[in-house]
Design a protein around this motif. Structure first.
Motif, PDB file in Angstrom:
ATOM      1  N   VAL A   1       4.826 -34.208 -15.425  1.00 12.33           N
ATOM      2  CA  VAL A   1       5.727 -34.698 -14.373  1.00 12.33           C
ATOM      3  C   VAL A   1       6.538 -33.544 -13.799  1.00 12.33           C
ATOM      4  CG1 VAL A   1       7.724 -36.151 -13.921  1.00 12.33           C
ATOM      5  CG2 VAL A   1       5.869 -37.021 -15.286  1.00 12.33           C
ATOM      6  N   THR A   2       7.093 -32.703 -14.699  1.00 12.87           N
ATOM      7  CA  THR A   2       7.861 -31.547 -14.234  1.00 12.87           C
ATOM      8  C   THR A   2       7.011 -30.667 -13.337  1.00 12.87           C
ATOM      9  OG1 THR A   2       8.763 -31.591 -16.454  1.00 12.87           O
ATOM     10  CG2 THR A   2       9.480 -29.816 -15.037  1.00 12.87           C
ATOM     11  N   GLY A   3       5.769 -30.421 -13.769  1.00 15.52           N
ATOM     12  CA  GLY A   3       4.898 -29.550 -12.984  1.00 15.52           C
ATOM     13  C   GLY A   3       4.642 -30.109 -11.602  1.00 15.52           C
ATOM     14  N   VAL A   4       4.383 -31.416 -11.516  1.00 14.24           N
ATOM     15  CA  VAL A   4       4.135 -32.029 -10.206  1.00 14.24           C
ATOM     16  C   VAL A   4       5.353 -31.859  -9.311  1.00 14.24           C
ATOM     17  CG1 VAL A   4       3.824 -34.234  -9.046  1.00 14.24           C
ATOM     18  CG2 VAL A   4       2.399 -33.667 -10.973  1.00 14.24           C
ATOM     19  N   LEU A   5       6.555 -31.981  -9.909  1.00 16.75           N
ATOM     20  CA  LEU A   5       7.753 -31.935  -9.071  1.00 16.75           C
ATOM     21  C   LEU A   5       8.174 -30.521  -8.706  1.00 16.75           C
ATOM     22  CD1 LEU A   5       9.830 -34.752 -10.732  1.00 16.75           C
ATOM     23  CD2 LEU A   5       8.733 -34.810  -8.536  1.00 16.75           C
ATOM     24  N   ILE A   6       7.937 -29.515  -9.570  1.00 16.46           N
ATOM     25  CA  ILE A   6       8.470 -28.188  -9.236  1.00 16.46           C
ATOM     26  C   ILE A   6       7.451 -27.262  -8.588  1.00 16.46           C
ATOM     27  CG2 ILE A   6      10.210 -28.282 -11.059  1.00 16.46           C
ATOM     28  CD1 ILE A   6       8.639 -26.217 -12.591  1.00 16.46           C
ATOM     29  N   ARG A   7       6.147 -27.493  -8.777  1.00 18.50           N
ATOM     30  CA  ARG A   7       5.189 -26.541  -8.220  1.00 18.50           C
ATOM     31  C   ARG A   7       4.923 -26.843  -6.748  1.00 18.50           C
ATOM     32  NH1 ARG A   7       2.890 -22.966 -11.923  1.00 18.50           N
ATOM     33  NH2 ARG A   7       2.242 -21.960 -10.012  1.00 18.50           N
ATOM     34  N   ARG A   8       4.660 -25.793  -5.969  1.00 16.18           N
ATOM     35  CA  ARG A   8       4.429 -25.965  -4.543  1.00 16.18           C
ATOM     36  C   ARG A   8       2.969 -25.768  -4.149  1.00 16.18           C
ATOM     37  NH1 ARG A   8       9.010 -28.337  -3.829  1.00 16.18           N
ATOM     38  NH2 ARG A   8       7.357 -29.609  -4.510  1.00 16.18           N
TER      39      ARG A   8
ATOM     40  N   LEU B   1      16.708 -29.184  -6.371  1.00 11.46           N
ATOM     41  CA  LEU B   1      15.537 -30.061  -6.543  1.00 11.46           C
ATOM     42  C   LEU B   1      14.860 -29.807  -7.886  1.00 11.46           C
ATOM     43  CD1 LEU B   1      13.749 -32.089  -4.850  1.00 11.46           C
ATOM     44  CD2 LEU B   1      12.244 -30.150  -4.558  1.00 11.46           C
ATOM     45  N   LYS B   2      14.767 -28.524  -8.265  1.00 11.45           N
ATOM     46  CA  LYS B   2      14.100 -28.178  -9.528  1.00 11.45           C
ATOM     47  C   LYS B   2      14.878 -28.734 -10.712  1.00 11.45           C
ATOM     48  CE  LYS B   2      11.230 -26.076  -7.088  1.00 11.45           C
ATOM     49  NZ  LYS B   2      10.927 -24.717  -6.704  1.00 11.45           N
TER      50      LYS B   2
ATOM     51  N   ALA C   1      15.470 -32.785 -14.957  1.00 13.65           N
ATOM     52  CA  ALA C   1      16.278 -33.873 -15.516  1.00 13.65           C
ATOM     53  C   ALA C   1      15.468 -35.152 -15.594  1.00 13.65           C
ATOM     54  CB  ALA C   1      17.521 -34.083 -14.652  1.00 13.65           C
ATOM     55  N   ILE C   2      14.694 -35.423 -14.544  1.00 14.34           N
ATOM     56  CA  ILE C   2      13.860 -36.643 -14.543  1.00 14.34           C
ATOM     57  C   ILE C   2      12.841 -36.599 -15.668  1.00 14.34           C
ATOM     58  CG2 ILE C   2      11.991 -37.755 -13.273  1.00 14.34           C
ATOM     59  CD1 ILE C   2      13.572 -37.789 -10.899  1.00 14.34           C
ATOM     60  N   ALA C   3      12.201 -35.427 -15.853  1.00 12.41           N
ATOM     61  CA  ALA C   3      11.191 -35.313 -16.908  1.00 12.41           C
ATOM     62  C   ALA C   3      11.811 -35.501 -18.285  1.00 12.41           C
ATOM     63  CB  ALA C   3      10.506 -33.956 -16.814  1.00 12.41           C
ATOM     64  N   VAL C   4      12.998 -34.913 -18.497  1.00 11.09           N
ATOM     65  CA  VAL C   4      13.680 -35.075 -19.790  1.00 11.09           C
ATOM     66  C   VAL C   4      14.025 -36.540 -20.016  1.00 11.09           C
ATOM     67  CG1 VAL C   4      15.800 -34.534 -21.027  1.00 11.09           C
ATOM     68  CG2 VAL C   4      14.538 -32.731 -19.903  1.00 11.09           C
ATOM     69  N   LEU C   5      14.444 -37.208 -18.939  1.00 16.37           N
ATOM     70  CA  LEU C   5      14.777 -38.627 -19.046  1.00 16.37           C
ATOM     71  C   LEU C   5      13.553 -39.440 -19.454  1.00 16.37           C
ATOM     72  CD1 LEU C   5      17.546 -39.923 -18.343  1.00 16.37           C
ATOM     73  CD2 LEU C   5      16.410 -40.870 -16.353  1.00 16.37           C
TER      74      LEU C   5
ATOM     75  N   GLU D   1       2.781 -17.950  -6.522  1.00 12.44           N
ATOM     76  CA  GLU D   1       4.067 -18.548  -6.207  1.00 12.44           C
ATOM     77  C   GLU D   1       5.132 -17.784  -6.953  1.00 12.44           C
ATOM     78  OE1 GLU D   1       5.069 -22.984  -6.699  1.00 12.44           O
ATOM     79  OE2 GLU D   1       2.966 -22.743  -7.096  1.00 12.44           O
ATOM     80  N   ASP D   2       5.759 -16.819  -6.327  1.00  6.76           N
ATOM     81  CA  ASP D   2       6.874 -16.163  -7.005  1.00  6.76           C
ATOM     82  C   ASP D   2       8.077 -17.089  -6.966  1.00  6.76           C
ATOM     83  OD1 ASP D   2       5.538 -13.796  -7.587  1.00  6.76           O
ATOM     84  OD2 ASP D   2       5.733 -13.187  -5.500  1.00  6.76           O
ATOM     85  N   ASN D   3       9.048 -16.739  -7.721  1.00  2.85           N
ATOM     86  CA  ASN D   3      10.312 -17.485  -7.826  1.00  2.85           C
ATOM     87  C   ASN D   3      10.144 -19.003  -7.791  1.00  2.85           C
ATOM     88  OD1 ASN D   3      10.084 -17.903  -4.943  1.00  2.85           O
ATOM     89  ND2 ASN D   3      11.115 -15.956  -4.643  1.00  2.85           N
ATOM     90  N   ILE D   4       9.412 -19.527  -8.831  1.00  7.50           N
ATOM     91  CA  ILE D   4       9.259 -20.981  -8.948  1.00  7.50           C
ATOM     92  C   ILE D   4      10.619 -21.637  -9.077  1.00  7.50           C
ATOM     93  CG2 ILE D   4       8.296 -22.816 -10.383  1.00  7.50           C
ATOM     94  CD1 ILE D   4       6.160 -20.939 -11.246  1.00  7.50           C
ATOM     95  N   PHE D   5      11.515 -20.978  -9.815  1.00  7.60           N
ATOM     96  CA  PHE D   5      12.804 -21.608 -10.099  1.00  7.60           C
ATOM     97  C   PHE D   5      13.912 -21.126  -9.177  1.00  7.60           C
ATOM     98  CE2 PHE D   5      10.407 -22.033 -13.997  1.00  7.60           C
ATOM     99  CZ  PHE D   5      10.575 -23.377 -14.223  1.00  7.60           C
ATOM    100  N   LYS D   6      13.619 -20.113  -8.348  1.00 11.83           N
ATOM    101  CA  LYS D   6      14.697 -19.555  -7.526  1.00 11.83           C
ATOM    102  C   LYS D   6      14.985 -20.430  -6.316  1.00 11.83           C
ATOM    103  CE  LYS D   6      15.278 -15.887  -9.996  1.00 11.83           C
ATOM    104  NZ  LYS D   6      14.059 -15.115 -10.224  1.00 11.83           N
ATOM    105  N   GLN D   7      13.941 -20.733  -5.522  1.00  8.65           N
ATOM    106  CA  GLN D   7      14.205 -21.457  -4.294  1.00  8.65           C
ATOM    107  C   GLN D   7      14.334 -22.946  -4.564  1.00  8.65           C
ATOM    108  OE1 GLN D   7      10.966 -20.810  -1.670  1.00  8.65           O
ATOM    109  NE2 GLN D   7       9.417 -21.228  -3.185  1.00  8.65           N
ATOM    110  N   ASN D   8      15.168 -23.586  -3.772  1.00 10.67           N
ATOM    111  CA  ASN D   8      15.352 -25.029  -3.865  1.00 10.67           C
ATOM    112  C   ASN D   8      15.810 -25.452  -5.252  1.00 10.67           C
ATOM    113  OD1 ASN D   8      15.393 -27.388  -2.540  1.00 10.67           O
ATOM    114  ND2 ASN D   8      13.238 -27.356  -1.959  1.00 10.67           N
TER     115      ASN D   8
END
Lengths: 102, 171
Positions: A21-28, B92-93, B98-102, B82-89
């Motif tokens: 789920v995380t991968g679907v939501l964070i990957r572009r 949303l990340k 948070a949703i996945a942990v939930l 895809e550089d900076n997976i966690f940098k942009q946006n």
């Protein structure tokens, strides 16, 4: 059945599903999003096989066989769609594929 | 601590680490390779669960056919990483994680408090019997013959669909 409790398999499967789920939501990248969907399908398969094995009933494994068939069909059609989109847009970034967005 | 538990721990660790590595590597080809590693670990787990047929099919169909298809498309499209997976946006990340942990917390809560293994009392012999290719084949060709045919038709439809979609021009 074995010395490993059923819950361990279920927790592992739940973890893999949340990672998917995380991968679907964070990957572009659309192809990586597809691979994450395969990961989620596989975690569901693990649950089915674990229950089937602990119940001593083969029907769960028959169902896993059908899930694999659907996953193969889905991958073939989905990748064809991605290729068609790439031909038009020269990109598989899902932020740029927004023609249906109002 | 017997061999079975050691094998389970090793295979589960490989599955967890490879799935997390898969979603965090920026390069799609490396993600695909980690996914293949994850499929092999799952195949080992299926063997621990006495599901021999599914374990073999997992390697042949998933790690073999489907992932080769993915790698071929990656090769054809030549997408950059895809550089900076966690940098942009970033908001949303964080929301996504948070949703996945939930989701994980919810499922884990259900698993721990319902303790599904209390309800089953299975025998080892039955379980070993249920995973053989003979048992699955018998089920598949007697009780489940109609879904089996439907699956075959689905694969045919998917093949034709993929061909039509990847044609050069839509008429």
């Amino acid at each position: 059945m074995t010395s490993i409790p059923l819950e361990y398999y279920l927790i592992l499967s739940a973890f893999m599903f949340s990672v998917g789920v995380t991968g679907v939501l964070i990957r572009r990248n659309a192809i990586v999003v597809f691979m994450c969907i395969e990961l989620m399908l596989n975690s569901a398969n693990l649950t089915l096989v674990a229950f089937s094995s602990f119940l001593g009933n083969p029907i769960g494994q028959v169902f896993v066989f059908f899930v694999m068939t659907v996953a193969a069909a889905e991958a073939a059609v989905g990748l064809a769609i991605i290729i068609a989109i790439f031909r038009n847009k020269l990109s598989v970034n899902i932020d740029e594929i927004n023609i249906f967005k109002w | 601590m017997n061999l079975e538990i050691i094998l389970f721990i090793v295979l589960a660790l490989v599955a967890v680490v490879s799935s997390v590595a898969m979603i965090t590597r920026p390069h799609p080809v490396i993600s695909a390779v980690f996914l293949i590693l994850n499929f092999f670990a799952l195949s080992g787990l299926y063997l621990l669960l006495n599901a021999q047929f599914i374990a073999v099919v997992q390697v042949i169909v998933y790690a073999g056919a489907i992932m080769v298809l993915f790698l071929f498309v990656l090769m054809l499209l030549n997408t950059n990483k895809e550089d900076n997976i966690f940098k942009q946006n970033k908001a949303l990340k964080i929301f996504a994680i948070a949703i996945a942990v939930l989701i994980f917390a919810q499922v884990a809560f259900l698993i721990f408090f319902s303790s599904p293994s209390d309800a089953l009392n299975s025998q080892v012999a039955e379980s070993v019997q249920s995973g053989t290719i003979q048992q699955i084949g018998t089920k598949l060709y007697t009780d489940y013959i109609l879904p089996f045919e439907a699956a075959g038709f689905l694969l045919l439809a998917a093949t034709i669909g993929a061909l039509v979609l990847s044609k050069k021009k839509f008429e």
